[in-house]
Design a protein around this motif. Structure first.
Motif, mmCIF file in Angstrom:
data_model
loop_
_atom_site.group_PDB
_atom_site.id
_atom_site.type_symbol
_atom_site.label_atom_id
_atom_site.label_comp_id
_atom_site.label_asym_id
_atom_site.label_seq_id
_atom_site.Cartn_x
_atom_site.Cartn_y
_atom_site.Cartn_z
ATOM 1 N N CYS A 51 -1.423 7.683 -3.193
ATOM 2 C CA CYS A 51 -2.365 6.594 -3.461
ATOM 3 C C CYS A 51 -3.278 6.392 -2.257
ATOM 4 N N TYR B 112 2.462 0.707 -7.192
ATOM 5 C CA TYR B 112 2.906 0.021 -5.965
ATOM 6 C C TYR B 112 1.937 -1.076 -5.520
ATOM 7 N N CYS B 113 0.674 -0.710 -5.345
ATOM 8 C CA CYS B 113 -0.284 -1.703 -4.853
ATOM 9 C C CYS B 113 -1.155 -2.252 -5.983
ATOM 10 N N PHE C 116 -4.917 3.883 -1.490
ATOM 11 C CA PHE C 116 -4.906 2.494 -1.017
ATOM 12 C C PHE C 116 -3.650 2.190 -0.198
ATOM 13 N N CYS C 117 -2.492 2.491 -0.765
ATOM 14 C CA CYS C 117 -1.253 2.114 -0.084
ATOM 15 C C CYS C 117 -0.523 3.304 0.532
ATOM 16 N N CYS D 28 -2.114 2.081 -9.628
ATOM 17 C CA CYS D 28 -0.986 2.447 -8.783
ATOM 18 C C CYS D 28 0.183 1.498 -9.062
HETATM 19 ZN ZN LIG Z 1 -1.203 2.201 -4.221
#
Ligand SMILES: [Zn+2]
Ligand SMILES: [Zn+2]
Length: 70
Positions: free
Chosen positions: A18, A6-7, A20-21, A4
């Motif tokens: 995503c 971003y994270c 996760f984030c 990802c």
């Molecule tokens: Zn992410």
């Protein structure tokens, strides 16, 4: 390995969001060939996150932006 943008967590598939984030993955996933291990503490929730991440995977806040305002 796809990650990802971003994270920086690894993703097996190409989800539209995503897991996760919770960010919409409108950009291409990162494709890197190393295993990121360096961690930093999220300034908001205090959890360990990857230093490359710009969004905390736990509280979903932009840690990158906050740091640059220091
Ligand atoms: Zn992410
Ligand atoms: Zn956090």
């Amino acid at each position: 390995m796809k990650r990802c943008p971003y994270c920086f967590e690894s993703l097996d598939s190409r989800p539209s969001i995503c897991p996760f984030c919770n960010q919409f993955l409108i950009e291409d996933l990162l494709d890197i060939d190393y295993q990121p291990t360096d961690k930093k503490k999220c300034i908001f929730c205090g959890m360990d996150i990857l230093v490359e991440s710009i969004i905390c995977r736990y509280c979903h806040r932009w840690v990158d932006e906050a740091e640059s305002n220091e």
